[in-house]
Scaffold this motif. Structure first.
Motif, PDB file in Angstrom:
ATOM      1  N   UNK A 167      25.834  43.571  35.240  1.00  0.00           N
ATOM      2  CA  UNK A 167      24.967  44.706  35.531  1.00  0.00           C
ATOM      3  C   UNK A 167      23.599  44.266  36.065  1.00  0.00           C
ATOM      4  N   UNK A 168      23.248  44.785  37.241  1.00  0.00           N
ATOM      5  CA  UNK A 168      21.952  44.493  37.839  1.00  0.00           C
ATOM      6  C   UNK A 168      21.849  43.147  38.512  1.00  0.00           C
ATOM      7  N   UNK A 169      22.938  42.357  38.514  1.00  0.00           N
ATOM      8  CA  UNK A 169      22.879  41.007  39.082  1.00  0.00           C
ATOM      9  C   UNK A 169      23.673  40.853  40.382  1.00  0.00           C
ATOM     10  N   UNK A 170      24.686  41.671  40.567  1.00  0.00           N
ATOM     11  CA  UNK A 170      25.542  41.502  41.744  1.00  0.00           C
ATOM     12  C   UNK A 170      26.328  42.766  42.028  1.00  0.00           C
ATOM     13  N   UNK A 171      26.859  42.834  43.273  1.00  0.00           N
ATOM     14  CA  UNK A 171      27.685  43.973  43.665  1.00  0.00           C
ATOM     15  C   UNK A 171      29.142  43.796  43.266  1.00  0.00           C
ATOM     16  N   UNK A 172      29.572  42.552  43.155  1.00  0.00           N
ATOM     17  CA  UNK A 172      30.966  42.277  42.811  1.00  0.00           C
ATOM     18  C   UNK A 172      31.045  41.083  41.882  1.00  0.00           C
ATOM     19  N   UNK A 173      32.161  41.011  41.167  1.00  0.00           N
ATOM     20  CA  UNK A 173      32.404  39.883  40.289  1.00  0.00           C
ATOM     21  C   UNK A 173      33.703  39.195  40.639  1.00  0.00           C
ATOM     22  N   UNK A 174      33.814  37.933  40.255  1.00  0.00           N
ATOM     23  CA  UNK A 174      35.027  37.154  40.494  1.00  0.00           C
ATOM     24  C   UNK A 174      35.335  36.376  39.225  1.00  0.00           C
ATOM     25  N   UNK A 175      36.525  36.577  38.686  1.00  0.00           N
ATOM     26  CA  UNK A 175      36.947  35.899  37.454  1.00  0.00           C
ATOM     27  C   UNK A 175      38.076  34.946  37.823  1.00  0.00           C
ATOM     28  N   UNK A 176      37.840  33.642  37.631  1.00  0.00           N
ATOM     29  CA  UNK A 176      38.813  32.607  37.973  1.00  0.00           C
ATOM     30  C   UNK A 176      39.306  31.956  36.688  1.00  0.00           C
ATOM     31  N   UNK A 186      27.540  41.776  57.121  1.00  0.00           N
ATOM     32  CA  UNK A 186      27.303  42.298  55.780  1.00  0.00           C
ATOM     33  C   UNK A 186      27.356  41.190  54.756  1.00  0.00           C
ATOM     34  N   UNK A 187      26.473  41.236  53.785  1.00  0.00           N
ATOM     35  CA  UNK A 187      26.441  40.236  52.714  1.00  0.00           C
ATOM     36  C   UNK A 187      26.544  40.931  51.359  1.00  0.00           C
ATOM     37  N   UNK A 188      27.288  40.311  50.457  1.00  0.00           N
ATOM     38  CA  UNK A 188      27.423  40.836  49.103  1.00  0.00           C
ATOM     39  C   UNK A 188      27.102  39.729  48.110  1.00  0.00           C
ATOM     40  N   UNK A 189      26.261  40.027  47.148  1.00  0.00           N
ATOM     41  CA  UNK A 189      25.989  39.086  46.079  1.00  0.00           C
ATOM     42  C   UNK A 189      27.119  39.184  45.054  1.00  0.00           C
ATOM     43  N   UNK A 190      27.606  38.033  44.652  1.00  0.00           N
ATOM     44  CA  UNK A 190      28.688  38.011  43.654  1.00  0.00           C
ATOM     45  C   UNK A 190      28.281  37.093  42.506  1.00  0.00           C
ATOM     46  N   UNK A 191      28.851  37.355  41.341  1.00  0.00           N
ATOM     47  CA  UNK A 191      28.743  36.428  40.217  1.00  0.00           C
ATOM     48  C   UNK A 191      30.168  36.056  39.838  1.00  0.00           C
ATOM     49  N   UNK A 192      30.348  34.856  39.331  1.00  0.00           N
ATOM     50  CA  UNK A 192      31.697  34.460  38.966  1.00  0.00           C
ATOM     51  C   UNK A 192      31.743  33.816  37.587  1.00  0.00           C
ATOM     52  N   UNK A 193      32.897  33.941  36.996  1.00  0.00           N
ATOM     53  CA  UNK A 193      33.190  33.288  35.722  1.00  0.00           C
ATOM     54  C   UNK A 193      34.449  32.464  35.930  1.00  0.00           C
ATOM     55  N   UNK A 194      34.437  31.224  35.471  1.00  0.00           N
ATOM     56  CA  UNK A 194      35.603  30.365  35.642  1.00  0.00           C
ATOM     57  C   UNK A 194      35.946  29.710  34.303  1.00  0.00           C
ATOM     58  N   UNK A 195      37.172  29.939  33.858  1.00  0.00           N
ATOM     59  CA  UNK A 195      37.591  29.477  32.543  1.00  0.00           C
ATOM     60  C   UNK A 195      38.910  28.716  32.609  1.00  0.00           C
ATOM     61  N   UNK A 196      38.904  27.511  32.044  1.00  0.00           N
ATOM     62  CA  UNK A 196      40.161  26.796  31.827  1.00  0.00           C
ATOM     63  C   UNK A 196      40.789  27.440  30.605  1.00  0.00           C
ATOM     64  N   UNK A 197      41.728  28.341  30.843  1.00  0.00           N
ATOM     65  CA  UNK A 197      42.244  29.170  29.769  1.00  0.00           C
ATOM     66  C   UNK A 197      43.756  29.028  29.695  1.00  0.00           C
TER      67      UNK A 197
END
Length: 284
Positions: free
Chosen positions: A217-226, A189-200
């Motif tokens: 929305x419309x770009x990926x099945x899951x998100x990752x916030x780092x 199984x493959x899932x498209x993800x988008x991520x955001x990475x912030x030095x916060x």
């Protein structure tokens, strides 16, 4: 149970028993964020106090909980894995509560040889624990990276963690998306993800999670916030909200744990004390 504490954010001594109770409620083990969330409930700490900053990207509560966990570990009640999971030992499971003065006395009864050589009369009573110093040094190093370098670092971490086709795409007007990738499960199984990475240097809010979800929305099945910072409790609840696109969260503590686990930017010296690999960061 309401614990008697002397200030809005308790001292690390006063957090010994709430930490033990939190782990019992969690079934005997838990991540740093799970322990913190449960302690907040146990001591009825208001959100504004839970988010009060200590220094850098660390909250006062998170900093003091770190001390509490390490004291309880040295006292023999807790253990932790390389993956950042803390658990009650057999002794810890059998201990209903502790006397903070007794813990302090036992932990400092036989100072380690290295501490004894370095300690001076003018130093504070509780110098930083040796095993904690590398984490602060690594976080300081992460804060010095440019936004672009930090994005490339996150890209490397995801690749090393098994993601494929990881690309950094962050640009003005990207809606908070810094990169994309694909995670494969068992080669099937493959899932498209988008991520955001912030030095916060603070806590990511629920509204920032909602903004990121809107960009997904419309770009990926899951998100990752780092982030090198932390997430508010509301942000964590928003990320896992039922019926919405799910967003996984990696805070500063988890990021450091993952880098150690993968051997990225960290070298293990004698006694397995991590050392920051200065040369490794020059590639970003």
């Amino acid at each position: 149970m309401r614990y008697n504490v002397s200030m809005a954010v308790p001292s690390f001594y006063e957090l010994f028993n709430p930490v033990l109770e939190a782990l019992r409620q969690l079934g005997g083990s838990g991540s740093v964020s799970e322990i913190e969330d449960t302690v907040i409930e146990i001591i009825k700490l208001e959100q504004k106090d839970a988010e009060e900053m200590h220094r850098g990207n660390t909250t006062k509560l998170g900093y003091r909980l770190g001390w509490a966990r390490n004291y309880l570990k040295r006292y023999g009640l807790l253990e932790n894995s390389a993956r950042g999971i803390w658990a009650l030992t057999a002794k810890g499971r059998a201990t209903a509560s502790v006397d903070k003065d007794m813990v302090d006395k036992e932990v400092h009864k036989i100072p380690r040889e290295a501490d004894a050589r370095k300690r001076k009369p003018s130093e504070e009573k509780n110098p930083p624990l040796e095993e904690d110093l590398w984490e602060e040094k690594l976080m300081d190093k992460l804060r010095t990276l440019s936004p672009e370098a930090f994005e490339r670092l996150c890209q490397r971490i995801l690749r090393e963690s098994g993601f494929i086709k990881v690309e950094v795409v962050g640009k003005v007007g990207d809606g908070g998306i810094d990169g994309v990738g694909i995670v494969r499960l068992n080669g099937l199984l493959s899932f498209h993800i988008v991520f955001q990475c912030k030095r916060y240097a603070g806590s990511v809010s629920a509204s920032q999670i909602r903004d990121f979800r809107g960009a997904m929305q419309g770009k990926a099945e899951k998100g990752l916030f780092i982030t090198t910072g932390s997430f508010t409790r509301d942000a964590r609840n928003e990320a896992a909200r039922v019926g919405a696109l799910q967003i996984d969260l990696i805070d500063g503590d988890e990021l450091i744990t993952k880098m150690r686990e993968l051997g990225l930017g960290v070298k293990i010296k004698t006694k397995e004390i991590p050392e920051i690999d200065e040369d490794w960061f020059k590639s970003f």
